[in-house]
Design an enzyme around this catalytic site. Structure first.
Site, short mmCIF file in Angstrom:
data_model
loop_
_atom_site.label_atom_id
_atom_site.label_comp_id
_atom_site.label_asym_id
_atom_site.label_seq_id
_atom_site.Cartn_x
_atom_site.Cartn_y
_atom_site.Cartn_z
N ARG A 172 0.94 -1.25 0.16
CA ARG A 172 -0.22 0.08 0.01
C ARG A 172 0.86 1.25 -0.11
O ARG A 172 0.68 2.20 0.62
CB ARG A 172 -0.88 0.16 1.12
CG ARG A 172 -1.82 -1.14 1.54
CD ARG A 172 -2.97 -1.40 0.34
NE ARG A 172 -3.80 -2.29 0.64
CZ ARG A 172 -3.59 -3.50 -0.07
NH1 ARG A 172 -2.75 -3.70 -0.89
NH2 ARG A 172 -4.72 -4.53 0.27
N SER A 247 -10.84 0.44 3.54
CA SER A 247 -10.29 0.07 4.78
C SER A 247 -9.70 1.34 5.37
O SER A 247 -8.86 2.03 4.55
CB SER A 247 -9.10 -0.87 4.33
OG SER A 247 -9.67 -2.02 3.92
N GLU A 342 -4.54 4.28 6.44
CA GLU A 342 -4.46 4.03 5.15
C GLU A 342 -5.07 5.13 4.38
O GLU A 342 -4.51 5.66 3.36
CB GLU A 342 -5.05 2.61 4.63
CG GLU A 342 -4.87 2.53 3.36
CD GLU A 342 -5.34 0.99 2.68
OE1 GLU A 342 -4.88 0.11 3.58
OE2 GLU A 342 -6.09 0.91 1.95
P1 FAD Z 1 -8.30 9.81 -4.56
O1 FAD Z 1 -8.99 9.33 -3.38
O2 FAD Z 1 -9.07 10.92 -5.40
O3 FAD Z 1 -6.77 9.97 -4.39
C1 FAD Z 1 -6.01 9.12 -3.47
C2 FAD Z 1 -4.51 9.78 -3.21
O4 FAD Z 1 -3.87 9.73 -4.58
C3 FAD Z 1 -4.60 11.27 -3.02
O5 FAD Z 1 -3.61 11.88 -1.98
C4 FAD Z 1 -4.36 12.15 -4.32
O6 FAD Z 1 -4.04 13.32 -4.13
C5 FAD Z 1 -3.61 11.11 -4.96
N1 FAD Z 1 -3.57 11.10 -6.44
C6 FAD Z 1 -4.78 10.81 -7.10
N2 FAD Z 1 -4.77 10.80 -8.49
C7 FAD Z 1 -3.46 11.19 -8.65
C8 FAD Z 1 -2.73 11.26 -9.82
N3 FAD Z 1 -3.15 11.39 -11.08
N4 FAD Z 1 -1.47 11.87 -9.51
C9 FAD Z 1 -0.70 11.79 -8.28
N5 FAD Z 1 -1.61 11.73 -7.54
C10 FAD Z 1 -2.82 11.26 -7.32
N6 FAD Z 1 -7.91 0.31 -2.24
C11 FAD Z 1 -7.21 -0.73 -2.33
O7 FAD Z 1 -6.02 -0.77 -2.67
N7 FAD Z 1 -7.67 -2.08 -2.31
C12 FAD Z 1 -9.09 -2.31 -2.23
O8 FAD Z 1 -9.58 -3.25 -2.20
C13 FAD Z 1 -9.76 -1.12 -1.90
N8 FAD Z 1 -11.25 -1.24 -1.74
C14 FAD Z 1 -11.86 -0.13 -1.76
C15 FAD Z 1 -13.11 -0.27 -1.38
C16 FAD Z 1 -14.14 0.78 -1.17
C17 FAD Z 1 -15.60 0.78 -0.85
C18 FAD Z 1 -13.47 2.07 -1.25
C19 FAD Z 1 -14.29 3.48 -0.90
C20 FAD Z 1 -12.13 2.21 -1.19
C21 FAD Z 1 -11.28 1.20 -1.52
N9 FAD Z 1 -9.84 1.43 -1.74
C22 FAD Z 1 -9.30 0.44 -1.90
C23 FAD Z 1 -9.42 2.78 -1.81
C24 FAD Z 1 -9.47 3.41 -2.98
O9 FAD Z 1 -10.43 3.07 -4.02
C25 FAD Z 1 -8.02 3.32 -3.72
O10 FAD Z 1 -7.15 3.82 -3.15
C26 FAD Z 1 -8.16 4.17 -5.29
O11 FAD Z 1 -7.04 3.79 -5.93
C27 FAD Z 1 -8.29 5.55 -4.94
O12 FAD Z 1 -8.52 6.18 -6.06
P2 FAD Z 1 -9.10 7.59 -6.41
O13 FAD Z 1 -9.22 8.26 -7.72
O14 FAD Z 1 -10.30 7.77 -5.68
O15 FAD Z 1 -7.89 8.36 -5.71
P1 NAP Z 2 -10.52 -10.80 4.71
O1 NAP Z 2 -10.59 -11.89 3.68
O2 NAP Z 2 -11.38 -10.25 5.67
O3 NAP Z 2 -8.75 -10.81 5.43
C1 NAP Z 2 -8.74 -9.80 6.16
C2 NAP Z 2 -7.10 -9.43 5.94
O4 NAP Z 2 -6.34 -10.73 5.95
C3 NAP Z 2 -7.18 -8.81 4.76
O5 NAP Z 2 -7.11 -7.34 4.82
C4 NAP Z 2 -5.95 -9.33 4.06
O6 NAP Z 2 -4.84 -8.55 3.98
C5 NAP Z 2 -5.53 -10.51 4.96
N1 NAP Z 2 -5.54 -12.04 4.29
C6 NAP Z 2 -6.61 -12.73 4.13
N2 NAP Z 2 -6.26 -13.71 3.23
C7 NAP Z 2 -4.78 -13.51 3.06
C8 NAP Z 2 -3.89 -14.68 2.58
N3 NAP Z 2 -4.31 -15.58 1.96
N4 NAP Z 2 -2.68 -13.99 2.42
C9 NAP Z 2 -2.13 -12.64 2.94
N5 NAP Z 2 -3.25 -12.14 3.41
C10 NAP Z 2 -4.45 -12.25 3.72
O7 NAP Z 2 -10.20 -9.47 3.79
P2 NAP Z 2 -11.29 -8.38 3.30
O8 NAP Z 2 -11.27 -6.94 4.37
O9 NAP Z 2 -12.69 -8.80 3.09
O10 NAP Z 2 -10.86 -7.92 1.87
C11 NAP Z 2 -10.37 -8.49 0.86
C12 NAP Z 2 -9.32 -8.07 0.10
O11 NAP Z 2 -9.77 -6.85 -0.63
C13 NAP Z 2 -7.91 -7.75 0.60
O12 NAP Z 2 -7.23 -7.85 0.06
C14 NAP Z 2 -8.05 -6.36 0.98
O13 NAP Z 2 -6.98 -5.69 1.11
C15 NAP Z 2 -9.01 -5.51 -0.03
N6 NAP Z 2 -9.71 -4.66 0.46
C16 NAP Z 2 -9.08 -3.50 0.48
C17 NAP Z 2 -9.69 -2.15 0.98
C18 NAP Z 2 -8.98 -0.92 1.09
O14 NAP Z 2 -9.74 -0.04 1.28
N7 NAP Z 2 -7.93 -0.80 0.81
C19 NAP Z 2 -11.10 -2.29 1.01
C20 NAP Z 2 -11.74 -3.38 0.99
C21 NAP Z 2 -10.98 -4.71 0.71
P3 NAP Z 2 -4.58 -7.65 2.89
O15 NAP Z 2 -5.60 -6.56 2.86
O16 NAP Z 2 -3.00 -7.20 2.86
O17 NAP Z 2 -4.79 -8.28 1.40
#
Ligand code: FAD
Ligand code: NAP
Length: 363
Positions: A172, A247, A342
């Protein structure tokens, strides 16, 4: 006439509430949209932009929370386009503009049978934000398919291309979170995807379980994405229906020794080995503190997922932050661990440190 319109764009305070998925009330001094590289160049060469500070580039605001007003210009990145740069029997390289929707790109690649990003379906946001936190889900990360990232300097207007290694991707994280790159905007990314010899990643249990009925030669990117979408829809709130930013905290990584101590107290604590220690589930820790589904004054954690902070409406940044601190303090007290943000939270235009190291806001 043209000039008047231009300056109005810079001077009109604009609501940010619909431009970040947490939907807290906040305003920016100005809001502008970049729809083409000409828009980018016009902004960067404008004297008003150069004199103004701060500014922030935004995609869909799904990983950003504005805790209060942003004293500067917010730029909405809406650059569109997708081009095939190279195609062989084995792989394809796509050049995708930063303002494209990430999820739509995943679905398009499934249609074209290009594999590599199928596990990343339904992640909200733009392609340009994907490298910033090296988006990841179900065992796949953006860095696994990233060929390069093109950025423009907001100081000089110069475009540079960073290779995958130069992006310094981590869990991340990437170089784009470092101060050195804060004046650069990502304008496009290049992805290397497979056209054959697909390597499906079913390492995450829920995904593997959902696809048990299929033999490996029956799997497709679309099948995998559909399974991911179904799992996500069963656990995560749609930000349009219930504002949230996914998250809220990172999963902590701890030492083997610390894990051994924690396992003595709770042998069911989930943990996953990482190169630098053992990763815990932040959702599990918050739930263990009894905070799953709890809310105070319109801010809470989602009933089906403790790591997702939700805004039920009518809260402001101060109330919101209070709840965030309550979560952090509870986990600190119970597990002796400090949860890092995050989501990128902005306080009066400044990014709050992920470790919340200062007494910000309640000082
Ligand atoms: P923004 O929120 O608009 O920006 C995020 C950051 O990036 C800000 O600091 C911004 O200034 C910067 N930024 C944006 N665009 C640019 C650009 N073009 N150049 C330089 N900097 C920039 N994230 C995960 O990693 N995994 C997931 O599974 C995941 N699931 C999500 C589920 C939900 C329901 C939600 C709401 C969010 C989730 N996220 C997840 C977080 C998010 O969707 C990601 O981080 C996504 O990449 C953000 O995109 P955005 O366009 O909305 O960025
Ligand atoms: P989950 O299955 O409830 O598991 C909880 C956490 O355990 C996850 O965050 C994941 O880490 C870790 N995990 C589970 N299985 C794993 C494996 N086999 N190896 C390594 N790590 C493992 O997770 P969840 O919350 O429903 O999310 C599912 C996936 O979607 C995850 O990868 C999560 O990162 C992603 N997600 C991200 C966001 C966001 O905003 N960043 C929001 C929703 C879902 P990791 O998160 O490191 O994968």
């Amino acid at each position: 006439m043209k000039q008047v319109t231009h300056s109005r764009k810079f001077f009109m305070p604009s609501s940010l509430q619909n431009h970040h998925s947490m939907q807290l009330p906040a305003k920016a001094d100005a809001l502008i949209k970049w729809r083409s590289m000409d828009d980018v160049k016009n902004t960067l060469s404008s004297d008003k932009f150069k004199a103004d500070s701060p500014y922030l580039i935004l995609g869909e605001g799904s990983n950003v929370v504005f805790l209060n007003d942003f004293p500067g210009t917010v730029i909405l990145n809406q650059l569109k386009g997708c081009e095939v740069i190279e195609k062989t029997n084995d792989h394809v390289i796509l050049d995708v503009a930063a303002g494209q929707s990430w999820h739509e790109l995943v679905m398009r690649c499934n249609e074209w049978t290009y594999s590599g990003i199928e596990n990343l379906a339904l992640i909200p946001g733009t392609v340009g934000a994907a490298p910033v936190q090296n988006i990841g889900a179900y065992g796949t990360e953006f860095s696994n398919v990233c060929e390069s990232v093109s950025v423009i300097s907001c100081q000089t207007g110069e475009v540079s291309v960073l290779s995958n290694a130069e992006c310094e991707f981590g869990y991340r994280s990437s170089c784009f979170k470092q101060d050195k790159w804060k004046d650069y905007v990502i304008v496009s990314v290049r992805l290397r995807l497979r056209c054959q010899n697909h390597q499906w990643n079913l390492s995450y249990e829920p995904l593997k379980k959902a696809l048990l009925a299929y033999r490996s030669d029956q799997l497709t990117g679309d099948l995998i994405s559909q399974a991911v979408i179904a799992i996500r829809q069963s656990r995560l709130p749609d930000p349009k229906a219930l504002p949230n930013a996914g998250s809220f905290f990172k999963n902590p990584v701890i030492s083997d020794e610390r894990l051994a101590e924690l396992l003595k107290e709770d042998s069911s604590l989930p943990h996953y080995p990482q190169p630098n220690g053992e990763k815990l589930s932040a959702a599990y820790l918050i739930q263990a503190c009894g905070l799953k589904g709890q809310s105070d004054n319109g801010v809470g954690t989602f009933s089906k997922h403790a790591l997702v902070v939700v805004h039920h409406g009518d809260a402001d940044g101060q109330v919101f932050w209070h709840f965030i601190q309550k979560i952090r303090q509870s986990v600190q007290k119970r597990f002796g661990m400090s949860l890092e943000l995050e989501v990128r939270c902005y306080d009066q235009g400044n990014l709050v440190s992920p470790s919340c190291a200062t007494d910000w806001y309640f000082a």
